[in-house]
Design an enzyme around this catalytic site. Structure first.
Site, short mmCIF file in Angstrom:
data_model
loop_
_atom_site.label_atom_id
_atom_site.label_comp_id
_atom_site.label_asym_id
_atom_site.label_seq_id
_atom_site.Cartn_x
_atom_site.Cartn_y
_atom_site.Cartn_z
N HIS A 121 0.85 -1.19 0.00
CA HIS A 121 0.00 0.00 0.00
C HIS A 121 0.89 1.24 0.00
O HIS A 121 1.85 1.31 0.77
CB HIS A 121 -0.90 0.00 1.25
CG HIS A 121 -1.68 1.27 1.45
ND1 HIS A 121 -1.29 2.23 2.37
CD2 HIS A 121 -2.79 1.75 0.83
CE1 HIS A 121 -2.15 3.24 2.33
NE2 HIS A 121 -3.06 2.97 1.41
N HIS A 167 1.81 11.05 -2.14
CA HIS A 167 0.53 10.91 -1.44
C HIS A 167 -0.16 12.27 -1.49
O HIS A 167 0.25 13.20 -0.80
CB HIS A 167 0.77 10.47 0.01
CG HIS A 167 -0.46 9.90 0.65
ND1 HIS A 167 -0.58 9.74 2.01
CD2 HIS A 167 -1.63 9.46 0.12
CE1 HIS A 167 -1.76 9.22 2.28
NE2 HIS A 167 -2.41 9.04 1.15
#
Length: 590
Positions: A121, A167
């Site tokens: 992830h 991110h």
């Protein structure tokens, strides 16, 4: 001689030197039973391998090779082994709890949906989810450990003329997409020849999608798997996709119309990002009815999951997709419009990937457990950490595995008990990153019945684990690491991670002032679903005034354990194996 080689050799000599005084009584008794006049010949060893070690296919040649491998010991006898050499064999690297010679031994010709897949992830992050650097280094590290699914969040750069990985809407520093792709190309098959899936979290305009398509095709060339213009009716097998790269993404969306990321983390949660102790110190949440969270400070409310797949019917966010980009997508992801019933509907004419956060899966499992299992028989379910895990912690992977979820996505850059379970699962099948799901998760009954995760099941077998002793801390740790003035006070925790009925942890007594603890304690673990059970072992050093010190851990797939007396190597918090630290353990199924 390298420093590591020297230490390994030193551990070897030290362990042999200890042998006379340190051999447990039960091992001495076995040696007496399988020897004659103090000598264990190859014939004796052959019988020992079959009767005690339960290696029914062991050959005389294997027994002879054990004798030959210990020739260099000064106590070697031309006809066989003395007690000390026999003990050295039992406590040596050639006697592990998993049969490393098996390699990849599961059937690899079934569709991808029939396997648990080692999944990362936010694979590019070096630390926490809010402010750490983005880099290709954690991607390389994951691939070298056998991870087969790499996730990349792709965004336009500040000039909107190139693509970066970061991110989104956080303080993480970006890395160029092309650098990540080149590193994947270089390291994809270092640890395993089975396929690598790249899941793309797409925040791009059509012109940048076209640029990504060009980068991907030029970087991977012929190893890129593209199914053509038609959607797959069934996923190909890992065997047919050896040394291939697969692209998976949700329906692409334009950057300016991307969903806002909702940051609901409190200051206290952000403060937890640097807490290494919390990362490994918390116990795995138990999956009993309503799933317990292992993060007391985290809200039970859904966090507006930024990774949630867009509805397949949301055409507003799908128009003007770059066609060359769309052609690259082999595993399509998305959620049909409607509730859980629609999300989990099985289409006989096409397969897809569905993503749920850990919280969404927990809630869905309460009311739609059987439907999830049925969905995962043909389709792929990806589970990912909830957004409040800003410190890159993880969750109990069993919630996904027991429902057949193939891609249980984990933050690989940290450490902790949840990650130890993930590492344990994928020690199975030769560490290739694909583990065939148990048959009960793949079969349907005559009336469409599937595995019911809530059903009360009978005991199938019992695993007996006897912890004899441990050794090696004296060489892998500073001598003042545990206590400045006295030897350590070790104890072991032994247990099972699995379905709720099987999950338990037990503990040995504390042995004071010893670098070589002799516990000699046996534990029994009744198992209702051994196919999903992982054996957990941890060693800690008791501290009366402070938190107990960590002394090593391992996690092993129960269904691949070798019975008999085995040398179990321990690993550090990050899953790296120590040079010397091992436990001598007896494993038995009854």
């Amino acid at each position: 001689m390298s420093k590591q080689t020297y230490r390994v050799c030193f551990c070897f000599r030290r362990r042999f030197k200890l042998a006379v005084a340190e051999v447990p009584d039960e091992i001495k008794a076995l040696f007496d039973l399988y020897s004659e006049n103090g000598i264990m010949t190859a014939d004796h060893i052959h019988r020992f391998l079959i009767e005690v070690q339960k290696q029914e296919k062991a050959t005389f040649e294997e027994a002879q090779s054990i004798v030959e491998s210990l020739k260099h010991l000064s106590l070697f006898h031309r006809k066989g082994l003395h007690l000390e050499a026999f003990f050295k064999y039992l406590f040596g690297d050639t006697n592990p709890p998993l049969d490393l010679k098996l390699g990849v031994h599961h059937d690899m010709t079934a569709p991808l949906s029939h396997y648990f897949i080692y999944t990362g992830h936010n694979s590019y992050l070096t630390g926490n989810q809010l402010s750490s650097e983005c880099s290709d280094v954690p991607i390389i590290n994951a691939l070298k450990k056998g991870v087969r699914v790499i996730e990349l969040d792709i965004w336009p750069n500040s000039d909107n003329d190139d693509v970066e990985v970061l991110h989104g809407r956080t303080l993480t520093t970006p890395v160029q997409l092309i650098k990540c792709l080149r590193s994947i190309n270089e390291h994809a098959f270092t640890a395993s020849e089975f396929p690598v899936v790249i899941t793309l979290e797409d925040h791009l305009t059509p012109d940048l999608q076209a640029k990504v398509a060009q980068m991907v095709t030029q970087t991977f060339g012929d190893i890129l798997f593209t199914p053509g213009s038609e959607r797959l009716k069934e996923f190909p097998s890992p065997e047919s996709l050896k040394r291939r790269i697969i692209i998976s993404t949700k329906p692409p969306k334009e950057y300016l119309e991307a969903k806002e990321i909702k940051d609901k983390e409190s200051d206290s949660q952000k403060g937890n990002a640097a807490s290494d102790e919390e990362a490994w110190g918390k116990e795995i949440p138990i999956l009993n009815g309503h799933i317990l969270s292992d993060d007391k400070n985290e809200s039970d409310k859904d966090d507006g999951d930024a990774e949630e797949d867009l509805d397949e019917g949301d055409h507003k966010l799908q128009h003007d997709i770059a066609p060359e980009y769309k052609r690259l997508i082999a595993i399509h992801a998305g959620k049909p419009q409607g509730g859980l019933d629609e999300c989990l509907k099985v289409d006989p004419d096409k397969v897809r990937r569905l993503s749920l956060s850990e919280q969404q899966l927990e809630k869905a499992a309460e009311t739609h457990g059987k439907e999830i299992v049925r969905f995962t028989q043909r389709n792929i379910l990806r589970v990912y950490p909830k957004g409040t895990r800003v410190n890159s912690s993880n969750y109990n992977p069993l919630i996904g595995w027991m429902h057949g979820a193939q891609m249980v996505a984990f933050n690989m850059q940290g450490y902790g008990r949840s990650l130890w379970l993930m590492q344990g699962m994928f020690r199975a099948n030769g560490g290739c990153g694909f583990v065939k799901k148990p048959s009960f998760l793949l079969k349907s009954g005559p009336h469409g019945e599937v595995f019911d995760t809530k059903a009360k099941l009978p005991k199938q077998k019992t695993l007996k684990v006897k912890i004899y002793m441990g050794e090696g801390w004296f060489y892998d740790f500073q001598h003042t690491h545990f206590d400045a003035y006295s030897p350590p006070d070790f104890y072991a925790r032994v247990g099972i991670a699995g379905v709720p009925a099987d999950t338990v942890m037990k503990k040995t007594k504390i042995l004071e002032d010893s670098w070589i603890p002799f516990w000699n304690e046996e534990f029994e673990f009744p198992l209702t679903v051994p196919e999903l059970a992982l054996l957990r072992i941890e060693v800690h050093e008791y501290d009366m005034s402070e938190k107990d010190d960590f002394g090593g851990q391992t996690c092993l797939p129960v269904w691949e354990l070798r019975e008999g007396i085995r040398a179990v190597p321990l690993h550090d918090r990050k899953g790296e194996r120590y040079n010397c630290v091992k436990l001598l353990v007896r494993l038995e199924f009854v």
